[in-house]
Design a protein around this motif. Structure first.
Motif, PDB file in Angstrom:
ATOM      1  N   GLU A  41       5.163  -9.608  15.160  1.00  0.00           N
ATOM      2  CA  GLU A  41       5.754 -10.944  15.129  1.00  0.00           C
ATOM      3  C   GLU A  41       5.006 -11.892  16.067  1.00  0.00           C
ATOM      4  O   GLU A  41       4.795 -13.074  15.746  1.00  0.00           O
ATOM      5  N   GLU A  42       4.596 -11.387  17.231  1.00  0.00           N
ATOM      6  CA  GLU A  42       3.834 -12.224  18.165  1.00  0.00           C
ATOM      7  C   GLU A  42       2.498 -12.628  17.561  1.00  0.00           C
ATOM      8  O   GLU A  42       2.029 -13.762  17.747  1.00  0.00           O
ATOM      9  N   GLY A  78       0.211 -19.163  14.067  1.00  0.00           N
ATOM     10  CA  GLY A  78       0.824 -20.428  13.679  1.00  0.00           C
ATOM     11  C   GLY A  78       1.884 -20.334  12.616  1.00  0.00           C
ATOM     12  O   GLY A  78       2.253 -21.354  12.024  1.00  0.00           O
ATOM     13  N   TYR A  79       2.404 -19.126  12.361  1.00  0.00           N
ATOM     14  CA  TYR A  79       3.434 -18.955  11.349  1.00  0.00           C
ATOM     15  C   TYR A  79       4.730 -18.488  12.014  1.00  0.00           C
ATOM     16  O   TYR A  79       4.709 -17.734  12.992  1.00  0.00           O
ATOM     17  N   SER A  80       5.847 -18.936  11.478  1.00  0.00           N
ATOM     18  CA  SER A  80       7.138 -18.583  12.071  1.00  0.00           C
ATOM     19  C   SER A  80       7.505 -17.126  11.844  1.00  0.00           C
ATOM     20  O   SER A  80       8.243 -16.539  12.617  1.00  0.00           O
ATOM     21  N   GLY A  81       7.005 -16.551  10.783  1.00  0.00           N
ATOM     22  CA  GLY A  81       7.323 -15.164  10.475  1.00  0.00           C
ATOM     23  C   GLY A  81       8.596 -14.995   9.676  1.00  0.00           C
ATOM     24  O   GLY A  81       9.011 -13.872   9.365  1.00  0.00           O
ATOM     25  N   GLU A  82       9.227 -16.113   9.302  1.00  0.00           N
ATOM     26  CA  GLU A  82      10.465 -16.020   8.526  1.00  0.00           C
ATOM     27  C   GLU A  82      10.202 -15.541   7.109  1.00  0.00           C
ATOM     28  O   GLU A  82      11.034 -14.865   6.515  1.00  0.00           O
ATOM     29  N   ASP A  83       9.054 -15.894   6.582  1.00  0.00           N
ATOM     30  CA  ASP A  83       8.700 -15.464   5.220  1.00  0.00           C
ATOM     31  C   ASP A  83       7.619 -14.382   5.312  1.00  0.00           C
ATOM     32  O   ASP A  83       6.447 -14.615   5.015  1.00  0.00           O
ATOM     33  N   THR A  84       8.038 -13.214   5.775  1.00  0.00           N
ATOM     34  CA  THR A  84       7.112 -12.096   5.967  1.00  0.00           C
ATOM     35  C   THR A  84       7.466 -10.967   5.005  1.00  0.00           C
ATOM     36  O   THR A  84       8.639 -10.597   4.871  1.00  0.00           O
ATOM     37  N   PHE A  85       6.456 -10.429   4.350  1.00  0.00           N
ATOM     38  CA  PHE A  85       6.663  -9.314   3.414  1.00  0.00           C
ATOM     39  C   PHE A  85       5.813  -8.130   3.872  1.00  0.00           C
ATOM     40  O   PHE A  85       4.623  -8.280   4.105  1.00  0.00           O
ATOM     41  N   ARG A  86       6.455  -6.988   3.986  1.00  0.00           N
ATOM     42  CA  ARG A  86       5.743  -5.789   4.420  1.00  0.00           C
ATOM     43  C   ARG A  86       5.455  -4.898   3.218  1.00  0.00           C
ATOM     44  O   ARG A  86       6.379  -4.530   2.477  1.00  0.00           O
ATOM     45  N   VAL A  87       4.200  -4.564   3.020  1.00  0.00           N
ATOM     46  CA  VAL A  87       3.793  -3.714   1.902  1.00  0.00           C
ATOM     47  C   VAL A  87       4.033  -2.250   2.294  1.00  0.00           C
ATOM     48  O   VAL A  87       3.490  -1.770   3.291  1.00  0.00           O
ATOM     49  N   GLU A  88       4.857  -1.581   1.524  1.00  0.00           N
ATOM     50  CA  GLU A  88       5.167  -0.175   1.790  1.00  0.00           C
ATOM     51  C   GLU A  88       4.513   0.701   0.730  1.00  0.00           C
ATOM     52  O   GLU A  88       4.358   0.297  -0.425  1.00  0.00           O
ATOM     53  N   ARG A  89       4.187   1.904   1.118  1.00  0.00           N
ATOM     54  CA  ARG A  89       3.614   2.851   0.159  1.00  0.00           C
ATOM     55  C   ARG A  89       4.714   3.376  -0.762  1.00  0.00           C
ATOM     56  O   ARG A  89       5.824   3.654  -0.318  1.00  0.00           O
ATOM     57  N   THR A  90       4.387   3.503  -2.009  1.00  0.00           N
ATOM     58  CA  THR A  90       5.319   4.116  -2.946  1.00  0.00           C
ATOM     59  C   THR A  90       5.293   5.624  -2.753  1.00  0.00           C
ATOM     60  O   THR A  90       4.386   6.177  -2.115  1.00  0.00           O
ATOM     61  N   LEU A  91       6.296   6.293  -3.309  1.00  0.00           N
ATOM     62  CA  LEU A  91       6.332   7.750  -3.225  1.00  0.00           C
ATOM     63  C   LEU A  91       5.096   8.359  -3.869  1.00  0.00           C
ATOM     64  O   LEU A  91       4.501   9.305  -3.336  1.00  0.00           O
ATOM     65  N   ALA A  92       4.694   7.801  -5.000  1.00  0.00           N
ATOM     66  CA  ALA A  92       3.516   8.318  -5.694  1.00  0.00           C
ATOM     67  C   ALA A  92       2.261   8.151  -4.838  1.00  0.00           C
ATOM     68  O   ALA A  92       1.399   9.039  -4.801  1.00  0.00           O
ATOM     69  N   GLU A  93       2.145   7.021  -4.127  1.00  0.00           N
ATOM     70  CA  GLU A  93       0.976   6.793  -3.284  1.00  0.00           C
ATOM     71  C   GLU A  93       0.963   7.757  -2.095  1.00  0.00           C
ATOM     72  O   GLU A  93      -0.094   8.264  -1.715  1.00  0.00           O
ATOM     73  N   ASN A  94       2.140   8.018  -1.520  1.00  0.00           N
ATOM     74  CA  ASN A  94       2.210   8.989  -0.427  1.00  0.00           C
ATOM     75  C   ASN A  94       1.801  10.377  -0.900  1.00  0.00           C
ATOM     76  O   ASN A  94       1.082  11.109  -0.213  1.00  0.00           O
ATOM     77  N   VAL A  95       2.273  10.731  -2.094  1.00  0.00           N
ATOM     78  CA  VAL A  95       1.898  12.032  -2.662  1.00  0.00           C
ATOM     79  C   VAL A  95       0.406  12.067  -2.948  1.00  0.00           C
ATOM     80  O   VAL A  95      -0.275  13.066  -2.671  1.00  0.00           O
ATOM     81  N   ALA A  96      -0.128  10.966  -3.498  1.00  0.00           N
ATOM     82  CA  ALA A  96      -1.556  10.919  -3.819  1.00  0.00           C
ATOM     83  C   ALA A  96      -2.409  11.012  -2.564  1.00  0.00           C
ATOM     84  O   ALA A  96      -3.442  11.689  -2.550  1.00  0.00           O
ATOM     85  N   ILE A  97      -1.985  10.340  -1.488  1.00  0.00           N
ATOM     86  CA  ILE A  97      -2.725  10.403  -0.234  1.00  0.00           C
ATOM     87  C   ILE A  97      -2.787  11.838   0.276  1.00  0.00           C
ATOM     88  O   ILE A  97      -3.832  12.314   0.740  1.00  0.00           O
ATOM     89  N   PHE A  98      -1.672  12.550   0.148  1.00  0.00           N
ATOM     90  CA  PHE A  98      -1.638  13.947   0.601  1.00  0.00           C
ATOM     91  C   PHE A  98      -2.485  14.842  -0.302  1.00  0.00           C
ATOM     92  O   PHE A  98      -3.275  15.652   0.182  1.00  0.00           O
ATOM     93  N   LEU A  99      -2.344  14.678  -1.601  1.00  0.00           N
ATOM     94  CA  LEU A  99      -3.027  15.571  -2.541  1.00  0.00           C
ATOM     95  C   LEU A  99      -4.528  15.334  -2.604  1.00  0.00           C
ATOM     96  O   LEU A  99      -5.279  16.242  -2.976  1.00  0.00           O
ATOM     97  N   THR A 100      -4.983  14.120  -2.278  1.00  0.00           N
ATOM     98  CA  THR A 100      -6.418  13.842  -2.335  1.00  0.00           C
ATOM     99  C   THR A 100      -7.120  14.133  -1.011  1.00  0.00           C
ATOM    100  O   THR A 100      -8.320  13.879  -0.877  1.00  0.00           O
ATOM    101  N   ASN A 101      -6.374  14.656  -0.041  1.00  0.00           N
ATOM    102  CA  ASN A 101      -7.009  15.111   1.191  1.00  0.00           C
ATOM    103  C   ASN A 101      -7.969  16.253   0.849  1.00  0.00           C
ATOM    104  O   ASN A 101      -7.600  17.164   0.097  1.00  0.00           O
TER     105      ASN A 101
END
Length: 446
Positions: A213-214, A220-243
């Motif tokens: 937030e800081e 120069g942005y208030s941070g009121e309109d902030t969107f956090r990109v989260e990994r989907t379950l499939a992406e988490n699984v893919a990250i693990f399986l492609t290790n």
């Protein structure tokens, strides 16, 4: 005098509103910019799954018209090729990007951070130590590879007008780098790693902040309109399986399980485990965007051809074609061909050892037993290569030749080789079968 005082009062009254307006403007807080801020975590080892996730995050930010992207960086580094692609993604983004280093931006992580428009660091964070290491963690000493990576780091630093010599010192231990801003000299044999305060002084950080937030407010942005990109379950699984280690383990289980099930059928568990392992291998690479459905089809065709080779004589043609399809499917499904071949080679050798051990332990259940005749025609099962004439026991007949003590007799209308118990019997004498021992028919004169 009175007219002069009146004139001063008029002048003051005329400028007072303007002066008051200036004071209020100076004391008022700066107006915040409007726009959506996208926060994307970069908090794991750099590999193909992370790259895919960041590509999606940047695309979503662009599609939604985001005004700012904040990368929350905390990574020990990872694959150089993936880091290069991520760096190009950041540098080519039309959206301003801030790399907020929350922990470490080590190795390839520092390369990625240097591509951002701004770098913010938490007070206890660090950046640098970008020496090349191999898969086993050993430092790479190839001059050619070091020179290449050093040039990439230098170019990344120069992109945002940062001292490229410091970036080179993060890679190459053979050079000397002067850093007068922090009263420090990087000697030969050392690799540069900067704390947050050091990075701020040498221009490798633009500000220090405790929270995301800081950082957003600093931009120069208030941070009121902030969107956090989260990994989907499939992406988490893919990250693990492609290790790479997980991929090797899946290939090992797949090869060992399927081959053991083909050679030593009847268990079911190895075959199921092998199919599931191969399925996870292709699923992970498919979700990560590296494999298409055709790779799985190619692999299945290879398995079918190998299975047919066990039952249909083809002089090895089916086996060769099946092996080629298997290898092609595995390699095409992976992001990196060399890594795929390495994983496949390691998995094959490990699986071969396990297969040999299992086949030896359960050799009595092997598929080869179907092609070997193991029935024994023993006498206790009613089989004999010699016909015993038990049916002659007690029958009477006539000696056809003199018995001295062996000869020929006619018994039941059949010429039979007979013997006596030692005595002599003339021809045409009546006799009786008194004993049968295999093919030995013993008679006595009546």
């Amino acid at each position: 005098m009175f007219p002069a005082v009146l004139l001063v009062l008029l002048l003051v009254s005329g400028f007072a509103p303007a002066l008051l307006s200036s004071v209020e403007a100076a004391s008022a807080p700066a107006k915040m910019k409007s726009g959506t801020v996208y926060v994307i975590p970069l908090d794991q080892k750099i590999e193909s799954g992370l790259e895919k996730f960041l590509v999606r995050g940047f695309k979503e930010a662009k599609d939604q018209g985001a005004a700012l992207i904040v990368l929350e960086v905390n990574t020990p580094g990872g694959r150089v090729d993936n880091a290069e692609n991520i760096g190009q993604l950041i540098a080519g983004s039309p959206i301003p990007t801030v790399a907020f280093i929350q922990g470490n931006a080590a190795s390839a992580g520092s390369y990625i951070a240097l591509h951002a428009d701004k770098i913010a660091m938490r007070p206890d964070s660090a950046i640098g130590a970008a020496a090349l290491v191999d898969a086993s963690g050993q430092t790479v000493d190839s001059p050619k590879e070091i020179a290449y990576w050093k040039s990439k780091m230098s170019a990344a630093a120069d992109l945002q007008r940062r001292n490229p010599r410091i970036a080179e010192g993060m890679v190459d231990s053979s050079i000397t780098v002067e850093m007068p801003e922090i009263n420090r000299t990087k000697e030969k044999g050392q690799i540069i790693s900067l704390s947050s305060s050091e990075a701020l002084k040498v221009g490798y950080a633009d500000t220090l902040a405790d929270t995301t937030e800081e950082v957003i407010q600093w931009m120069g942005y208030s941070g009121e309109d902030t969107f956090r990109v989260e990994r989907t379950l499939a992406e988490n699984v893919a990250i693990f399986l492609t290790n790479p280690f997980v991929m090797t383990a899946l290939l090992f289980l797949g090869i060992a399980g399927v081959v053991i099930e083909l050679l030593v059928p009847g268990f079911g568990v190895p075959g199921i485990l092998g199919v599931v392992a191969f399925g996870l291998y292709f699923f992970g690479n498919y979700i990560a965007g590296f494999a298409g459905l055709e790779t799985g089809v190619l692999f299945v065709i290879g398995l079918v051809l190998l299975a047919l080779e066990l039952f249909i004589p083809s002089f090895g043609i089916l086996g060769i074609l099946g092996s080629a399809c298997l290898i092609a499917g595995v390699v095409r499904a992976a992001y990196d061909t060399q890594d795929a071949l390495t994983s496949l080679g390691i998995a094959f050798l490990a699986a071969l050892v396990v297969i040999v051990i299992v086949v030896w332990i359960f050799k009595e259940r092997g598929i080869w037993n179907r092609f070997i005749l193991r029935d024994e025609l023993t006498s206790d099962k009613g089989y004999s290569s010699i016909r015993e004439r038990i049916d002659l026991l007690g029958l009477e007949g006539t000696s056809l030749t003199p018995l001295r003590p062996a000869g020929t007799a006619v018994i039941g209308g059949e010429r039979i080789d007979v013997v006596t118990e030692g005595g002599f019997i003339k021809a045409d004498m009546p006799l009786k079968v008194i004993k049968v021992e295999g093919t030995r028919v013993v008679v006595a004169e009546i």
